[in-house]
Design a protein around this motif. Sequence first.
Motif, PDB file in Angstrom:
ATOM      1  N   ARG A 288      -4.696   3.049  -5.868  1.00 54.44           N
ATOM      2  CA  ARG A 288      -3.949   1.807  -6.221  1.00 54.44           C
ATOM      3  C   ARG A 288      -3.805   1.025  -7.142  1.00 54.44           C
ATOM      4  O   ARG A 288      -4.416   1.028  -8.590  1.00 54.44           O
ATOM      5  CB  ARG A 288      -5.184   0.788  -4.871  1.00 54.44           C
ATOM      6  CG  ARG A 288      -5.016   1.627  -3.830  1.00 54.44           C
ATOM      7  CD  ARG A 288      -4.121   1.551  -3.106  1.00 54.44           C
ATOM      8  NE  ARG A 288      -4.548   1.885  -1.636  1.00 54.44           N
ATOM      9  CZ  ARG A 288      -3.986   2.478  -0.120  1.00 54.44           C
ATOM     10  NH1 ARG A 288      -2.063   2.174  -0.517  1.00 54.44           N
ATOM     11  NH2 ARG A 288      -3.916   1.786   1.053  1.00 54.44           N
ATOM     12  N   SER A 289      -2.345   0.363  -7.427  1.00 53.52           N
ATOM     13  CA  SER A 289      -2.304  -0.163  -8.716  1.00 53.52           C
ATOM     14  C   SER A 289      -2.384  -2.186  -8.674  1.00 53.52           C
ATOM     15  O   SER A 289      -2.492  -2.380  -9.139  1.00 53.52           O
ATOM     16  CB  SER A 289      -0.372  -0.384  -8.671  1.00 53.52           C
ATOM     17  OG  SER A 289      -0.185  -1.012  -7.349  1.00 53.52           O
TER      18      SER A 289
ATOM     19  N   ALA B  71       0.604   3.964  -3.254  1.00 54.47           N
ATOM     20  CA  ALA B  71      -0.570   5.054  -3.852  1.00 54.47           C
ATOM     21  C   ALA B  71      -0.104   5.978  -2.576  1.00 54.47           C
ATOM     22  O   ALA B  71       0.123   7.241  -3.037  1.00 54.47           O
ATOM     23  CB  ALA B  71      -1.557   4.530  -3.529  1.00 54.47           C
TER      24      ALA B  71
ATOM     25  N   GLY C 250       1.040  -1.672   0.019  1.00 56.91           N
ATOM     26  CA  GLY C 250      -0.134   0.099   0.111  1.00 56.91           C
ATOM     27  C   GLY C 250       0.497   1.434  -0.242  1.00 56.91           C
ATOM     28  O   GLY C 250       0.625   2.512   0.052  1.00 56.91           O
ATOM     29  N   GLU C 251       2.070   1.022  -0.101  1.00 57.18           N
ATOM     30  CA  GLU C 251       3.294   2.035   0.165  1.00 57.18           C
ATOM     31  C   GLU C 251       3.131   3.093  -1.530  1.00 57.18           C
ATOM     32  O   GLU C 251       3.762   4.447  -0.716  1.00 57.18           O
ATOM     33  CB  GLU C 251       4.890   2.027   0.327  1.00 57.18           C
ATOM     34  CG  GLU C 251       5.703   0.825  -0.596  1.00 57.18           C
ATOM     35  CD  GLU C 251       4.965  -0.332  -1.641  1.00 57.18           C
ATOM     36  OE1 GLU C 251       4.523  -1.101  -0.213  1.00 57.18           O
ATOM     37  OE2 GLU C 251       5.671  -0.175  -2.387  1.00 57.18           O
TER      38      GLU C 251
END
Length: 355
Positions: free
Chosen positions: A307-308, A300, A297-298
């Motif tokens: 979010r990727s 974004a 989550g780092e």
Amino acid sequence: MSARPFLKISAPLNALVAAVGLVAVAALTARDLDATAKLSLEFLLAGVWAIYVLQLVDTVIRRRDDRGRTPALVIDLLAVVVPLVGFLIAGSRDQSLYCGIWLLKPLRHFTFFRLLGRVVARAAPNLVGVTSLFGIVLFGASLVAYLIERDIQPDKFGSIPQAMWWAVVTLSTTGYGDEIPQTLAGRVLAGLVMMSGIGIFALWAGILATGFFEEVRRQDFVRNWQLVAAVPLFEKLGSAAFVEIVRALRSRVVPAGSIICRKGEPGDQMYFIVEGRVTIATPSPTPVELGPGSFFGEMALISGEPRSATVTAATEVSLLSLYSEDFQMLSSSNPEIAEVIRRTAETRRGRTPEA
Ligand code: CMP
């Protein structure tokens, strides 16, 4: 087969059984109860009592493995013995009242009461201080009211103990109105006593509210401390930075199968895995799995982009989340950690093909 699974009563069921028993106790005090209704209620009480006998048996058996169950054992024992004593010694009118002891039953489960005990123990000096103040104002107000009103209303203010009833009712601002000062001085005194009462009760409430807040924060801090210590990334932190991060991180447990973050959504927090595993649905053929000590989550959070990938809990997972403001704080106080997170984000971005 062991009978123990049948003896075990869960906390909600325990509260429900106690409630049923206590409603029956209350109903039995009604004056216009016919004989059939009375008999049915008494059967109900006997049924609740029988359930509590089974629960007592279970507690006694389990106490052999768990010595910390003394309060539960005492409550379970009282719940069986007191109604039995009532049945043996009391007249038929009062027999069911002994079942009032079942009021204690819910206490055996609720952690809230343990928390309350700790809050009261810690706040005891301040609570004693405010209670003393209450006593001083109570006695002073009774004494002055006695002096002012004794000749005008000797039946109500004829002695200090009599005037004390008025003082308690006024100080608590209950105001039954059964005793009212007749003189102007008496009414001025009543006003002052009421104002003092409001202040004293506000102090009591404030002390308890602060105590609860601090105790809950302390428990969270201790739990977070243990969780943060399990994340290798934070191992090198100095003690001041460690305390800072413990305060900043929020713990959370996510059940298996739940989506933690969804591809395309905005992201304002990143996560550290304390226990369990997550699956990251990257566009590459094989999904990535991360386990304890990893973070996600780092991307974004750093880039501000959506979010990727969608992240799902593969097992029940215990997480610590760090919001973007706290990430900035961490970056400025511990640039090495922030650098590790940034480099990981870059590597992952390079590995994640555009969908
Ligand atoms: P973010 O884009 O905020 O949300 C999804 C997260 O999945 C992402 O941050 C990364 O932490 C993680 N992620 C995305 N791609 C990969 C990858 N190829 N390998 C490991 N983790 C990834």
